[in-house]
Scaffold this active site. Sequence first.
Site, PDB file in Angstrom:
ATOM      1  N   GLY A  68       0.850  -1.185   0.000  1.00 16.09           N
ATOM      2  CA  GLY A  68       0.000   0.000   0.000  1.00 16.09           C
ATOM      3  C   GLY A  68       0.885   1.234   0.000  1.00 16.09           C
ATOM      4  N   ASP A 112       9.587   5.738   8.040  1.00 18.09           N
ATOM      5  CA  ASP A 112       9.324   7.133   8.418  1.00 18.09           C
ATOM      6  C   ASP A 112       8.489   7.880   7.381  1.00 18.09           C
ATOM      7  OD1 ASP A 112      11.132   7.623   6.356  1.00 18.09           O
ATOM      8  OD2 ASP A 112      12.780   8.198   7.680  1.00 18.09           O
ATOM      9  N   ASP A 118       3.668  -4.396  -7.853  1.00 15.49           N
ATOM     10  CA  ASP A 118       3.156  -3.122  -7.340  1.00 15.49           C
ATOM     11  C   ASP A 118       3.814  -1.936  -8.047  1.00 15.49           C
ATOM     12  OD1 ASP A 118       5.394  -4.226  -5.691  1.00 15.49           O
ATOM     13  OD2 ASP A 118       5.356  -2.233  -4.792  1.00 15.49           O
TER      14      ASP A 118
END
Length: 469
Positions: free
Chosen positions: A85, A119, A251
Amino acid sequence: MTSFVPPIYELGPDFYDEVPPAQFPQAILRYRNQSAAASVGLGALTPEQWQAHFWKFESLPQNIKAPLALRYHGHQFRSYNPDLGDGRGFLFAQLQAGSRLLDLGTKGSGRTPYSRGGDGRLTLKGAFREILATELLESYGVNTSKTFSVFETGEQLQRHDEPSPTRAAVLVRLGHSHIRFGTFQRLAFLNQPENIKKLLNYSVKHFYPALTPLTETELAAAFLREVSYAMAKTVAAWMMAGFVHGVLNTDNMNITGESFDYGPYRFLPTYDPAFTAAYFDQTGLYCYGRQPSAVLWNLHQLGNALQVAFPDLPVAEVLDDYGDAFNFETQRRLLLRLNLRNPLEEGAAIYDLNSELVAHLFQFLDQEKGLFEQTLYDLHSGAIPERLERSPQKELYQKESFKKLKETLSYFEAAETEKKQHPYLHTGKACSLIIDELESLWKPIAENDDWAPFEQKLEQIRSFRGLYG
């Protein structure tokens, strides 16, 4: 006038999560793609407006209200990963440019539910590399996303593959869809056939509208076939640019065939089928010579995902044309890069002569280890003696190994006379971007914040835009 409603909302919340953008301490504009901005009606934005939208991420008028982290899965080095994702990016806006629906997506814009402990940030060097990749690929005629904006953010990041602490940036890219193969794979993994059909209809409506009249049973096959053709064109263009993407996971495959998301890419110094871009690709799965087969494998995974909603979809049969499409596109791309036209009239004869040109070029490159980009530059519009004589590798063209290629080139004609006389071709030296030069352009930025060599390189890259189609 009807208000614009971003089409992504047609899919609904099963496909994305609203996320807040990161708040950055500084906004130092490092790159603004004015031509791309003008193409989508944003060229008149003031510096203050540009910062508000592409650093602070205030929404554009009548557009996506809050950034959307898109949900997807994917195969990474052929191992399925359901924990993917948008982990450091989001869909910020959708824009209509003529008949094309374009997306503005981000990279380095903060944490999302899919950050997996990261991060959510991007290094400035990563943004610098993506700018150069998209600019050069566009000039080589590759169907690529466009780097739209880069701000340095004033943060310091820790990375294991860069000297750290290293500077941070946030990037915005303009692309023709952010729907990935992995978007369909996620729905198949979750066994959501109705959502697969919804995503297919969305993809057809906005990216392959010519397929809209087809019945549901015909649509999946036609869509898969069109995606395979689009990918064949892109991979052929990569091969003729000497480009190695580096991470051809599902992806990182876009349903429109557009090339995007440039991480550990490389350009070939010399022809080498085993040349690998990513240091962590230890088996060479995504090396230069395996890129066509890697993309075909990914297309099969897209087909397998569609089968969850369309069990009778003949995936292997539909993708059987991929090899022929790739070979045809490789020939076409080479002729575009060399500004050549095949004068023959019969289809089989045209294909055979084009095939000979491809074969003889790569035999010569393999045998002599000439510079990949310089060789294509030198042979633009044919084996012109004056151009070969001023080449930095002119001695290669005196060798016996060049005779067969030279003879094959003689059967072709220059396609466009004006391109034959392009000023770029009078410099004698091709514009390339092998890793040593990339590092030499980064060094003055890292050491002295000197962007002048980078800016000069961009000028050189843009100087031949349109020459290669």
